[in-house]
Motif scaffolding. Sequence first.
Motif, PDB file in Angstrom:
ATOM      1  N   PHE A 154      -5.144 -23.755 -12.352  1.00 22.61           N
ATOM      2  CA  PHE A 154      -5.050 -23.599 -13.801  1.00 22.61           C
ATOM      3  C   PHE A 154      -5.150 -22.127 -14.208  1.00 22.61           C
ATOM      4  O   PHE A 154      -4.463 -21.681 -15.116  1.00 22.61           O
ATOM      5  N   GLU A 155      -5.975 -21.366 -13.517  1.00 21.83           N
ATOM      6  CA  GLU A 155      -6.089 -19.950 -13.821  1.00 21.83           C
ATOM      7  C   GLU A 155      -4.785 -19.206 -13.508  1.00 21.83           C
ATOM      8  O   GLU A 155      -4.337 -18.357 -14.275  1.00 21.83           O
ATOM      9  N   ARG A 156      -4.137 -19.552 -12.374  1.00 21.17           N
ATOM     10  CA  ARG A 156      -2.853 -18.926 -12.031  1.00 21.17           C
ATOM     11  C   ARG A 156      -1.792 -19.265 -13.063  1.00 21.17           C
ATOM     12  O   ARG A 156      -1.047 -18.405 -13.523  1.00 21.17           O
ATOM     13  N   VAL A 157      -1.730 -20.515 -13.454  1.00 20.19           N
ATOM     14  CA  VAL A 157      -0.745 -20.947 -14.450  1.00 20.19           C
ATOM     15  C   VAL A 157      -1.025 -20.275 -15.789  1.00 20.19           C
ATOM     16  O   VAL A 157      -0.115 -19.816 -16.468  1.00 20.19           O
ATOM     17  N   SER A 158      -2.273 -20.204 -16.154  1.00 17.25           N
ATOM     18  CA  SER A 158      -2.668 -19.575 -17.424  1.00 17.25           C
ATOM     19  C   SER A 158      -2.276 -18.098 -17.451  1.00 17.25           C
ATOM     20  O   SER A 158      -1.768 -17.614 -18.465  1.00 17.25           O
ATOM     21  N   HIS A 159      -2.480 -17.402 -16.355  1.00 16.94           N
ATOM     22  CA  HIS A 159      -2.147 -15.966 -16.301  1.00 16.94           C
ATOM     23  C   HIS A 159      -0.643 -15.752 -16.347  1.00 16.94           C
ATOM     24  O   HIS A 159      -0.173 -14.767 -16.909  1.00 16.94           O
ATOM     25  N   ARG A 160       0.137 -16.633 -15.773  1.00 17.34           N
ATOM     26  CA  ARG A 160       1.600 -16.508 -15.780  1.00 17.34           C
ATOM     27  C   ARG A 160       2.162 -16.701 -17.185  1.00 17.34           C
ATOM     28  O   ARG A 160       3.157 -16.115 -17.540  1.00 17.34           O
ATOM     29  N   SER A 161       1.538 -17.597 -17.962  1.00 17.34           N
ATOM     30  CA  SER A 161       2.074 -17.888 -19.284  1.00 17.34           C
ATOM     31  C   SER A 161       1.545 -16.928 -20.358  1.00 17.34           C
ATOM     32  O   SER A 161       1.989 -16.970 -21.476  1.00 17.34           O
ATOM     33  N   SER A 162       0.595 -16.055 -20.023  1.00 20.75           N
ATOM     34  CA  SER A 162       0.080 -15.127 -21.027  1.00 20.75           C
ATOM     35  C   SER A 162       0.897 -13.865 -21.103  1.00 20.75           C
ATOM     36  O   SER A 162       1.610 -13.459 -20.327  1.00 20.75           O
TER      37      SER A 162
END
Length: 162
Positions: A154-162
């Motif tokens: 979730f942290e990886r996905v969150s950083h990609r979408s920010s």
Amino acid sequence: LGRLESAKGVDVLIETVLRQPDLVLLLAGEGPDRVALEARIRGGEARKRIRFLGVVRESRNELYAAADLFCLPSRHEGQPLSLLEAMAMGTPVATTGPWLPDDLLPFAAVESQPEHAITKGLALSGQVDRADLRRRVLGAHTWDHRARAYLALFERVSHRSS
């Protein structure tokens, strides 16, 4: 152990066991298909070999540990925890889908045909070092390990979408 419904493939498991008279099947759980599944095996020899236990809670781990093989002929799943639960008790698994981490595949029979999975799984069950299987699951696949893996994802996905 789980819901007795079409998606789980319990009907396929029962049919497989009916064709192999040396097998005994314990089904634990409830669900919308229970009445129809029980009707399929009314009377005769099948009733002695296929048992419906209903919902189990306290004896869940004991059932996993006592089994020669845990079978999940599901038609579709996400990440079925029942496979990891069974393996955490040292029980090899037979399943119809690739729902296990790679390091646990040596302890599983994964085949698209349930009957093949069960046959391979039963052969495998006589060869599995149950203590080794338990150590592997408890060393790398506990709830804490799963939660950390999901958090990292979730942290990886969150950083990609920010």
